[in-house]
Design an enzyme around this catalytic site. Structure first.
Site, PDB file in Angstrom:
ATOM      1  CG  HIS A   1      23.779  11.810 -58.200  1.00  0.00           C
ATOM      2  ND1 HIS A   1      24.549  12.840 -57.692  1.00  0.00           N
ATOM      3  CD2 HIS A   1      22.527  12.306 -58.343  1.00  0.00           C
ATOM      4  CE1 HIS A   1      23.789  13.919 -57.557  1.00  0.00           C
ATOM      5  NE2 HIS A   1      22.568  13.615 -57.939  1.00  0.00           N
TER       6      HIS A   1
ATOM      7  CG  ASN B   1      28.513   5.480 -50.446  1.00  0.00           C
ATOM      8  OD1 ASN B   1      27.838   4.498 -50.739  1.00  0.00           O
ATOM      9  ND2 ASN B   1      27.980   6.657 -50.165  1.00  0.00           N
TER      10      ASN B   1
ATOM     11  N   GLY C   1      33.162   9.851 -46.621  1.00  0.00           N
ATOM     12  CA  GLY C   1      33.709   8.548 -47.034  1.00  0.00           C
ATOM     13  C   GLY C   1      32.964   7.344 -46.492  1.00  0.00           C
TER      14      GLY C   1
END
Ligand code: GAR
Length: 201
Positions: A107, A14, A12
């Site tokens: 991604h 990000n 987590g």
């Protein structure tokens, strides 16, 4: 103020950077963290920031019911943007259609290259010169869908794969919140394209 739900499965980091960015933004608010792995570290980061979390039990309820649960939450909390940040589940076409709101993902590769897991190491060990990050709208296929933003970097093989990973994450933290903010502005303007926009490099 655009209501954002962030989806995560693991660390987590990000999510944490997005939450920090929007803590002082007048344009969007991270209303909740949706997670699918019990005891995922991302929940601790949400607790520290007083952001409510919702556990989606894919294992017990199955994908269809899990997605119905998410749709209920989106409706109840009036979520306007779903932000996938290390959420390791593929959402169905039905979910994306029924949500009626933009769903985006980040991604760590230059899509369409290196979809799936271990993308950074695969790029490092592959024969490509560049790798990077991609932010894209989500569809029912893995790491697929209309590309919103990409940033490329040269792979420096005199450094380690861990160094490359750190650099990629840094680029993610720097760019994902900014792209999300731009999408929020489009949503606020009530553009007829449902928050969709193209950001060129
Ligand atoms: C990020 O690097 C993100 O790009 C990647 O998972 C990591 C999550 O890290 N996502 C994918 O690979 C999606 N296919 P975090 O939990 O520390 O934010």
């Amino acid at each position: 103020m655009v209501s954002i739900a962030v989806f995560a499965s693991g660390k987590g980091t990000n999510f944490d950077h997005i939450a920090q960015y929007f803590a002082s933004s007048g344009i969007g608010v991270v209303k909740l963290l949706i997670f699918d792995q019990k005891d995922a570290p991302c929940t601790l980061l949400a607790e520290k920031r007083n952001i409510p979390t919702v556990f989606i039990d894919y294992k017990t309820s199955g994908k269809e019911n899990a997605e119905l649960h998410i749709l209920e939450i989106i409706q109840k909390e009036k979520i306007q943007l779903c932000v996938l940040a290390g959420f390791m589940r593929i959402l169905s076409q039905s979910f994306i259609q029924h949500s009626g709101i933009p769903v985006i993902n980040i991604h760590p590769s230059l899509l369409p290259e290196y979809k799936g897991i271990n993308s950074i190491a695969r790029a490092y060990n592959g024969n490509t010169t560049y790798t990077g990050i991609t932010i894209h709208f989500v569809n029912e296929r893995i790491d697929d869908g209309e590309i919103i933003f990409q940033k490329s970097i040269l792979i420096d093989r005199t450094k380690t794969v861990d160094d490359l990973e750190k650099l990629i994450h840094h680029i993610e933290y720097e760019n994902y919140p900014v792209v999300i903010e731009k999408i929020c502005r489009t949503i606020e303007k009530k553009g007829d394209n449902n928050g969709k926009l193209s950001i060129t490099r």
